[in-house]
Scaffold this motif. Structure first.
Motif, short mmCIF file in Angstrom:
data_model
loop_
_atom_site.label_atom_id
_atom_site.label_comp_id
_atom_site.label_asym_id
_atom_site.label_seq_id
_atom_site.Cartn_x
_atom_site.Cartn_y
_atom_site.Cartn_z
N VAL A 1 2.50 -6.99 -7.93
CA VAL A 1 2.14 -8.18 -7.14
C VAL A 1 3.47 -8.73 -6.92
N ILE B 1 5.36 -7.17 -4.23
CA ILE B 1 4.74 -7.45 -2.97
C ILE B 1 5.37 -8.74 -2.31
N VAL B 2 5.17 -9.96 -3.30
CA VAL B 2 5.64 -11.24 -3.10
C VAL B 2 7.23 -11.38 -2.69
N LEU C 1 -3.07 -12.39 -4.25
CA LEU C 1 -3.09 -11.35 -5.51
C LEU C 1 -2.68 -12.00 -6.51
N ILE D 1 -0.30 -11.40 1.18
CA ILE D 1 -1.07 -10.51 0.24
C ILE D 1 -0.52 -10.88 -1.01
N GLY D 2 0.49 -10.77 -1.42
CA GLY D 2 1.40 -11.09 -2.63
C GLY D 2 0.59 -12.24 -3.27
N ALA E 1 -3.09 -3.89 -1.26
CA ALA E 1 -2.08 -4.50 -0.26
C ALA E 1 -2.29 -3.56 1.03
N ALA F 1 -2.83 -2.48 -7.09
CA ALA F 1 -2.28 -3.47 -6.35
C ALA F 1 -1.75 -2.98 -4.92
N LEU F 2 -1.16 -1.97 -4.88
CA LEU F 2 -0.58 -1.28 -3.76
C LEU F 2 -1.58 -0.88 -2.90
N GLY G 1 -2.01 1.71 -11.82
CA GLY G 1 -0.65 1.22 -11.24
C GLY G 1 -0.44 1.10 -9.83
#
Lengths: 456, 455
Positions: free
Chosen positions: A42, A45-46, B242, B238-239, B66, B62-63, B59
């Motif tokens: 996460v 991604i951020v 989450l 998204i990030g 996304a 999260a991907l 793992g």
């Protein structure tokens, strides 16, 4: 790397961009303060989204001050990085490392595709003189000054032999240039002319020379650090294997690219992403030089097919996104406390490198009877340092762990300074030489503005 | 399979997906629900071939979320539009109402049976109820587009069904936001005033970044910069969602709606995001297939049969409502509602989001039910949809599925009809004038023009 600037933006547009930048920083700042322990992926991604957006917006706002986009990317990364606001943590920087591999592969591919045999032939004399003088004069002068400055650093505890060895390695790091910064500026300002041609050809060739010099220097210097160590060129043999292998892979990739671009041609963005990520990983696994392989692939496509401009266009489009993150990451990695600790010595060494580069450029252009524009500004693309320099520092430190953290700190500090100053100087050179924006006006292949297609 | 190989395989799938969307091949191949890719995922998953194992998926959660959120970003940007035409408010509300009706009808029996037949905890039963409602509510717009493209359907019923299937996308995605707010994760931020604060934060993040995206998109004419803006705002949304423990797919869906609503260059924004839709859809479907766990026969079979049955009844009821919206002269049949059965990518994506968000038996059942809905919709829904449209006279009796033989060249009348269809579904005008390489015969058909003589 961004596309060439369109029409100048209005004050309202700039205000919108500034407001958006504030919103982006605020959102990430609040999120990072509310939830300190972010899950690993996460956070990545951020980080990716933030660097992309903040880098793009900061680079746009930098245009107002006439600064290159690269400086904007670096600044955004620097402010968000662990040294300043800490919005991007050290773990995220590590996890985003594949972006660097992807960016370097695209840079090499674009670099190779910019090298045209005809262009090389036309400026062969200039390049030959510049290659010879830049790699000898700069290496020697920076090495001598480094040796002279050692007493003022923590490296003063080293023996005489080790100091000579360290100085030579310093000289090696000093002669490295940044193809990424060069291509980044070229993609932004779309220049065309003798200075552009010379810069591309020289920096790409210098890239290759530096890889060879590294392999040559390491066995040469080793006995200076350890008197019991004999001079061994087994590294060179290994290098020979690696280079032949890398070139072979590069030719094969070039062939595959030609076939793809000719027969399919669609989805070039995804294809390049897959190629960059997949092949870099594969080449790392079999210990071939990915940079060389991609350089050869690009060169092959450009010179042995009609697909060069299409490849360049695709790389520029993919790179437009990847390079923002690449340079913003580089900015985020800048350690300001480190710069403070070795600041004066690093500044002095950077100044010496700059003067040596400038002097060598003037000498080489005089010897080659270059055009006035190269004589005046031929030094400007040679100041930047970035990924290749850092890569060579890693190789050197792996070979000579005895050099210690001081050497690494000093070399990274110098690369950081050159990384910030170099792109500004190159853009200045292109602007003053009157080459900025010429390619966009002429619509020439290499740096022509891409038009929207189904490539997305 | 190593994560790296898995990532490369997903990239390859995205490549295939975007190849399909960019060419004409989409019209001839594939199923509207994308079930074939779901089945592919089941086959390569841990239950059958074991190419992708549970461990290799760890793992990737999260991907995967996304990727799903990116897909809902694309859905959001297109929400409320059929082609470039906006769906009217009354049809939007009807679509939402009908999907809510289906959701309620299906969640009821699932909850009752779960309480009666299983030992699921109350929280899990709540997850099951909400999940079943979310994956059963929609009628996939892809089925409508598929039938319209494949059989050249056009007319009031086609348009009405297209509008309703477009409108009902919001409910399942917004339900994810509700579930995330009602049942926050343990590691998530404890927002005061949940669930309302959670919902407000989801809407706030999506809205703020959507407005930012629109503002930046409008002042930036350069293609690459626009991609940077879309990717940057999308990934950031998204990030951040989450990170705060909110529903990322819901936040990006809202972001897509807000960005499209505010952007002056709406068409360009929709077009850029639309080009990524299928590229992210295929990997999402395969990943969903990999995550499917075939549950033990009992009591799942009972729940599944009751949910499917309730869905059929709810859709038949919806069909009556749709009939009432049609002009009296339009032909319709009592089984019109069965044409609303097709479910597809959205249901599966929502099911997968449940599995990742609430790992456990309830979520596994939700995903399995989403897959069953898609399969049932594929087997029954598209057949009935075709039949209803044909009965309404909106599919030409001559129009049949494409065969291996090359189709005859269209007549001028057929070309005009096709241009009309393209105009109504995409809002673009198409010229019916033949290209210079073709000439029109006296029967109105086209044939290659004779080669010009060289002087």
């Amino acid at each position: 790397m961004s596309e060439a600037s369109a029409a100048p933006k209005s004050a309202t547009a700039r205000a919108v961009q500034a407001a958006a930048l504030i919103v982006v920083f605020a959102v990430v700042f609040i999120a990072s303060r509310l939830v300190h322990q972010a899950a690993s992926v996460v956070g990545t991604i951020v980080g990716l989204g933030f660097l992309l957006l903040a880098g793009t917006l900061t680079s746009e706002l930098m245009e107002v001050f006439g600064l290159p986009h690269l400086s904007g990317y670096l600044l955004a990364g620097l402010i968000a990085g662990p040294s300043v606001l800490g919005l991007i943590d050290a773990g995220t920087l590590t996890r985003l490392a594949p972006v660097n591999a992807l960016a370097l592969s695209l840079i090499a591919l674009a670099g190779g595709a910019e090298l045209e045999i005809g262009m090389l032939k036309a400026s062969a004399k200039s390049i030959a003189w510049a290659t010879l003088l830049q790699h000898t004069i700069v290496l020697v002068i920076t090495a001598v000054v480094f040796a002279a400055l050692v007493p003022f650093t923590a490296l003063s505890t080293l023996g005489t032999g080790a100091i000579v060895g360290a100085a030579l390695l310093w000289g090696l790091i000093s002669v490295t240039r940044s193809p990424a910064a060069l291509l980044g500026i070229i993609a932004q300002v779309r220049p065309a002319g003798p200075l552009t041609t010379f810069s591309i050809a020289f920096v790409m060739l210098s890239n290759l020379v530096c890889v060879l010099l590294t392999a040559l220097m390491i066995p040469l210097v080793r006995p200076l650090f350890d008197s019991g160590e004999a001079l061994s060129f087994s590294d060179l043999t290994q290098l020979g294997y690696d280079m032949v292998g890398s070139v072979s892979v590069g030719v094969c990739v070039g062939l595959a690219l030609i076939v793809y671009l000719r027969l399919i041609g669609k989805n070039r963005l995804l294809m390049l992403l897959g190629l960059g990520v997949g092949l870099s990983e594969l080449l790392r696994y079999i210990r071939f030089d990915a940079l060389l392989a991609f350089l050869v692939a690009g060169f092959f496509v450009r010179n042995f097919s009609q697909q060069g401009p299409r490849l360049l266009e695709a790389v520029q489009r993919t790179g437009a996104l990847v390079f923002v993150v690449f340079f913003a990451l580089a900015g985020a990695k800048v350690d300001l406390s480190l710069l403070r600790s070795v600041g004066l010595v690093a500044l002095a060494l950077c100044l010496v490198r700059f003067l040596a580069t400038y002097g060598a450029a003037r000498l080489s252009s005089r010897a080659a009877h270059d055009r006035p524009v190269i004589h005046a500004w031929g030094w400007s693309p040679l100041v930047s340092q970035a990924g290749l320099s850092l890569g060579i520092i890693v190789v050197v430190m792996r070979a000579f762990p005895g050099l210690g953290a001081e050497f690494t700190t000093l070399s990274i500090a110098c690369v950081t300074i050159n990384e910030i100053v170099g792109p500004i100087l190159f853009k200045l050179g292109l602007d003053r030489a009157g080459e900025s924006g010429k390619a966009a006006e002429e619509g020439s292949g290499a740096t022509s503005t891409p038009t929207p297609t189904s490539d997305a | 399979m190593s994560p790296f190989v898995l990532l490369t395989a997903l990239l390859a799938l995205a490549f295939i997906g975007s190849m399909l969307v960019s060419g004409h091949s989409i019209r001839g191949f594939g199923l509207p629900s994308g079930s074939e890719f779901l089945v592919l995922g089941v086959l390569v998953g841990p239950r059958f071939l074991g190419v992708v194992t549970r461990e290799s998926l760890e793992g990737f959660e999260a991907l995967t979320l996304a990727a799903l959120a990116w897909l809902t970003f694309a859905f959001g940007s297109d929400y409320g539009y059929v082609g470039r035409k906006r769906v009217s408010l009354d049809r939007m509300l009807t679509g939402l109402g009908l999907s809510a009706l289906t959701g309620l009808c299906t969640a009821g029996p699932a909850v009752v049976l779960a309480f009666a037949l299983t030992d699921l905890a109350a929280r899990d039963v709540l997850v099951l109820g909400l999940g079943v409602a979310a994956v059963s509510a929609e009628t996939t717009r892809h089925a409508m587009r598929w039938v319209a493209q494949r059989y050249s359907a056009d007319g009031p019923l086609t348009k009405l069904l297209a509008d309703l299937s477009e409108a009902d996308d919001a409910l399942p995605i917004l339900m994810l936001a509700v579930v995330a707010a009602i049942l926050p994760q343990e590691a998530a931020l404890a927002l005061p005033g949940l669930p309302w604060s959670g919902l407000a934060a989801t809407v706030g993040i999506g809205g703020a970044l959507g407005a930012t995206c629109a503002a930046l998109f409008d002042i930036e004419p350069r293609y690459s910069q626009r991609w940077g803006i879309l990717l940057g705002t999308g990934l950031l949304c998204i990030g951040v969602s989450l990170r705060l423990g909110l529903s990322a797919p819901s936040a990006t869906f809202i972001m897509g709606i807000v960005a499209t609503a505010l952007a002056k260059e709406r068409g360009a924004l929709q077009s850029l995001l639309g080009s990524t839709e299928r590229a992210s859809m295929l990997p999402a479907l395969v990943l969903a297939g990999v995550h499917i766990v075939i549950p033990p026969l009992m009591p799942f079979a009972l729940i599944a049969v009751s949910v499917l049955g309730a869905r059929v009844l709810a859709k038949l009821l919806s069909g009556r409502v749709v009939s009432g919206m049609l002009e009296p002269k339009t032909r319709r049949s009592p089984s019109l509602g069965l044409g609303l059965l097709p479910a597809g990518v959205l249901s599966i994506v929502v099911g997968l989001a449940f599995v990742i968000r609430f790992p456990g038996q309830a979520s596994e059942w939700i995903l399995a039910l989403a897959a069953l809905n898609a399969l049932a919709g594929e087997l029954l829904g598209t057949v009935f949809l075709r039949r209803e449209l044909r009965a309404a006279g909106e599919i030409s009796p001559l129009s049949v599925a494409p065969s291996s033989r090359p189709p005859p060249r269209p007549t001028a009348e057929e070309e005009r009809a096709a241009a009309r269809l393209i105009r109504t579904t995409t809002g673009r005008s198409v010229s019916t004038r033949p290209p210079p390489s073709l000439i029109r015969t006296t029967t109105g058909r086209l044939r290659p023009a004779p080669a010009k003589r060289k002087p």
